[in-house]
Design a protein around this motif. Sequence first.
Motif, short mmCIF file in Angstrom:
data_model
loop_
_atom_site.label_atom_id
_atom_site.label_comp_id
_atom_site.label_asym_id
_atom_site.label_seq_id
_atom_site.Cartn_x
_atom_site.Cartn_y
_atom_site.Cartn_z
N MET A 1 -44.03 -101.95 83.53
CA MET A 1 -45.08 -101.28 82.98
C MET A 1 -46.23 -101.77 83.61
N ARG A 2 -47.09 -100.69 84.19
CA ARG A 2 -48.34 -100.99 84.89
C ARG A 2 -49.54 -100.61 84.08
N PHE A 3 -50.37 -101.43 83.78
CA PHE A 3 -51.88 -100.96 83.18
C PHE A 3 -52.94 -101.08 84.32
N VAL A 4 -53.47 -100.16 84.41
CA VAL A 4 -54.79 -100.12 85.20
C VAL A 4 -55.86 -99.83 84.35
N ALA A 5 -56.83 -100.85 84.55
CA ALA A 5 -58.08 -100.67 83.64
C ALA A 5 -59.25 -100.74 84.81
#
Length: 224
Positions: A1-5
Amino acid sequence: MRFVALLFPDVTQLDLTGPVQLFSRLPGATVDLAWHDTRPVPTDAGFSIVPTVAFADAPPADVLMVPGGQGAFELLADDVALDFVRAQAAGVRYVTSVCTGAFVLGAAGLLRGKRATTHWASHPLLELLGAVPERARVVRDGNVITGGGVTSGIDFALTVAAEVYDAATARAVQLVMEYDPRPPFDAGSPTSPEADPEQVERLLADNRRNRGPVVARAAERLRS
């Protein structure tokens, strides 16, 4: 699961670091902080944060998050940043924001007809960008999840965690982080009994005067 902020100068650091701290504890999660380049970015708290990736090298996200802060309003005229948000949003499972990061989503055309929230002092301005403002700590409309001001980011992150994983996983991270808020004062929202009404009116007026024209110009760019 990849979060990009999204990371940007004059970000309210807790808008970013609160949710990122929680997301980083989720099983199998990877969190990237993206900006134009990877030089340290100054926050509103007097220290800098180093991006992990430049826009050009950022991987596709499962969850895109845009934090807030005064710097968010500078992004409303930053075509490269807005194009990055649009491109990421096209393939994500969830498009999200904390605090005034909602205005970046709005300027990118991602809140048209969507219920959304933001910091109470800027809340009325959301409508200019086609959103349907809703007063709540966290608002979900389809795959768009928005959080209110600053500390709402923790509630927001738990909501996202429960959506992406499940409620049991979110509860487990909440316990590890000891997120059990019991503030010593009841002044955390404009309707709280200990909130100063004069301060509320002053902040609302300041935002109308200082941020209103910036948001109006972003709305005009959307229309054109």
